[in-house]
Design an enzyme around this catalytic site. Structure first.
Site, PDB file in Angstrom:
ATOM      1  N   CYS A  93       0.806  -1.217   0.000  1.00 33.04           N
ATOM      2  CA  CYS A  93       0.000   0.000   0.000  1.00 33.04           C
ATOM      3  C   CYS A  93       0.844   1.274   0.000  1.00 33.04           C
ATOM      4  CB  CYS A  93      -0.982  -0.028   1.170  1.00 33.04           C
ATOM      5  SG  CYS A  93      -2.400   1.069   0.951  1.00 33.04           S
ATOM      6  N   HIS A 118      -3.811  -5.996   1.874  1.00 33.35           N
ATOM      7  CA  HIS A 118      -3.655  -6.134   3.320  1.00 33.35           C
ATOM      8  C   HIS A 118      -4.181  -7.504   3.724  1.00 33.35           C
ATOM      9  CE1 HIS A 118      -2.671  -1.870   3.570  1.00 33.35           C
ATOM     10  NE2 HIS A 118      -3.752  -1.598   2.867  1.00 33.35           N
TER      11      HIS A 118
END
Length: 252
Positions: free
Chosen positions: A106, A202
């Site tokens: 990310c 994630h």
């Protein structure tokens, strides 16, 4: 920088592998610290010793590095690490060019790219290790993801507003089977150059994807000890979690 040996070390170690977690306070807001813990545990299960170095802004760099990890963070977290990242930029570029495995998730994926362009048009330079450019987007991309990758099928959860575009010739990490991926339009997710992987996933990504974990560990252990000697590991729970997400998203 803090360094810790993973608990429960094997009675006879096959060797010691040094993991570096970049900015765990600022860039680990979606559980990405779990990736480091998963790798340290799997190293122990495979019969290796693990030393985890938490690298904080302004801290000295560890003498030994066999694998580097980074996670997601808010814009404020990215701002707090920018100065130190600039100090470490040449070192990280050199390690990447030398084949050190890295997993950047990310926010750190974005910082390893060419640039992040804010919604207002301000261009913030990245490390350029991955040939990707990210632009701030009013639409947030959130939800479970299934990917096809050269390492196998990968599952995870995305939560990002940045829309990332691959440069010409840049290999993606995977192709989207379910989810939005880099930008919601071109079917790509993440990026991969050499042994450096960037991804928006994630979860954290590694506990439910043991094949990806062991791919990174094979690279790191070979670098540290000259070989990879995996043990038999019971991944039944991880595989159940993985397959349940695949069945739910792809088979209804």
């Amino acid at each position: 920088m803090t360094a810790t040996a993973d608990g429960g070390e094997p009675a006879v170690s096959k060797g010691t592998v040094h993991l570096v977690h970049l900015y765990p306070r600022e860039m680990s807001i979606y559980g990405d610290l779990g990736n480091t813990r998963a790798l340290a545990s799997r190293l122990r299960w495979h019969g290796y010793s693990a030393v985890v170095h938490d690298h904080h802004p302004g801290a000295p760099w560890p003498e030994q590095v066999h694998l580097v990890l980074g996670g997601g963070g808010q814009d404020s977290g990215q701002a707090r690490v920018q100065e130190d990242l600039a100090v470490q930029a040449d070192r990280l570029r050199g390690l990447a060019a030398d084949g050190v495995p890295m997993l950047m998730i990310c926010g750190m994926y974005q910082l390893f790219g060419q640039a992040f362009v804010t919604a207002e048009g301000r261009r913030l330079p990245g490390l350029g290790i991955l040939d990707v450019t990210t632009t701030g987007n009013p639409t947030r991309m959130i939800g479970p993801v299934v990917l096809d990758t050269p390492i196998g099928q990968v599952v995870g959860y995305e939560n990002h507003s940045g829309a990332t575009v691959l440069g010409e010739g840049q290999e993606p990490f995977g192709r989207v089977r379910h989810g939005q991926g880099n930008n919601g339009t071109d079917g790509t997710e993440g990026a991969r150059t050499g042994n450096v992987i960037g991804s928006y996933l994630h979860g954290p990504i590694l506990p439910a994807n043991p094949a990806l974990s062991d791919h990174l560990l094979e690279l790191a252990a070979t670098r540290a000890t000259g070989s990879w000697e995996p043990a038999e590991v019971d991944d039944s729970i991880a595989e159940q979690a993985h397959q349940r997400q695949v069945r739910r998203l792809l088979r209804g």
